[in-house]
Design a protein around this motif. Structure first.
Motif: not given
Length: 246
Positions: A222-224, A31-43, A210-211
């Motif tokens: 952590g939590d958004p 049930g998690d919705v995990t968003s992975i954010i970061g600049a382009s090129g961060s992997g 959010v990661v």
């Protein structure tokens, strides 16, 4: 006890001498919705490709319900049916209709009978608002419509987890909303999702987790509400300030 569907343990990925991912650790629960954010090129995209076994990790483990899918005789097609992926560039079969695109995986991988595959495809195409276009081919529909078909195709396999690799970044701005609306609907239905995205409003408002990645490592997670209002890392703060302003 937490219901970990996926556990990423000490995952590293290098291309030659270039380390793209370094000692990545996190879990995904039902049930998690995990968003992975970061600049382009961060992997971020490489991480998703490793999780979907499209890239071979250099070191580490990927546990699916406690089983390391990087070792032993895991059937990759069966695993990918359970951990589906929606790509930035849709990856639809151009010579097939919308309906056939959503049936072929069921028939080839799951061995679903044709009529059952058709009914399931129609159900999910209706769910994403694409039922009127079942006889169209990909070159006859818009980018936003293609991505909605790609989501329906992934859902037709009835996965436990859906991976989204920047699903809106190849779309014209006016088409982004229709794809995000589908993803928000899936979140309301408690679909487990792992989303690499530049859509900060989605990450903030829809995610349960959010990661933030930078230079191949998880800088903060952590939590958004915490990540977006009171990030602990200077790099997270600087990234969000660049993207969101003050």
């Amino acid at each position: 006890m937490s219901d970990h569907i996926l556990e990423i343990r000490h995952l590293s990925k290098a291309f030659g001498s270039h380390a793209v991912l370094k000692d990545i650790d996190f879990t995904v629960d039902k049930g998690d919705v995990t968003s992975i954010i970061g600049a382009s090129g961060s992997g971020k995209s490489t991480l998703l490709r490793c999780i979907n076994l499209l890239e071979t990790l250099t070191t580490g483990e990927i546990l699916f319900h406690g089983q390391d899918v990087t070792k032993g005789k895991i059937n990759q097609s069966s695993y990918r049916a359970k951990v589906g992926m929606v790509f930035q560039s849709f990856n639809l079969f151009s010579n097939m209709t919308v309906l056939a695109n959503c049936m072929i995986g069921q028939q080839k991988v799951l061995k679903t009978p044709k009529e059952d595959a058709r009914n399931k495809a129609l159900y999910y195409l209706n769910k994403v608002g694409m039922a009127p276009y079942i006889n169209a081919r990909p070159d006859q529909i818009s980018g936003g419509q293609k991505q909605r078909v790609a989501i329906a195709r992934a859902l037709s396999m009835e996965p436990e987890v859906l991976l989204f690799d920047e699903p809106t970044s190849a779309l014209d701005p006016e088409m982004v909303g229709e794809v995000l609306d589908v993803m928000k609907s899936l979140a309301r239905d408690k679909m487990t999702m792992l989303v690499v995205t530049h859509e900060m409003a989605f990450a903030r408002d829809v995610s349960s987790h959010v990661v933030y990645m930078a230079d191949g490592v998880i800088e903060e997670e952590g939590d958004p509400s915490v990540i977006f209002t009171n990030p602990q890392s200077l790099r997270t703060r600087e990234f969000l300030k660049r993207i969101l302003g003050d």
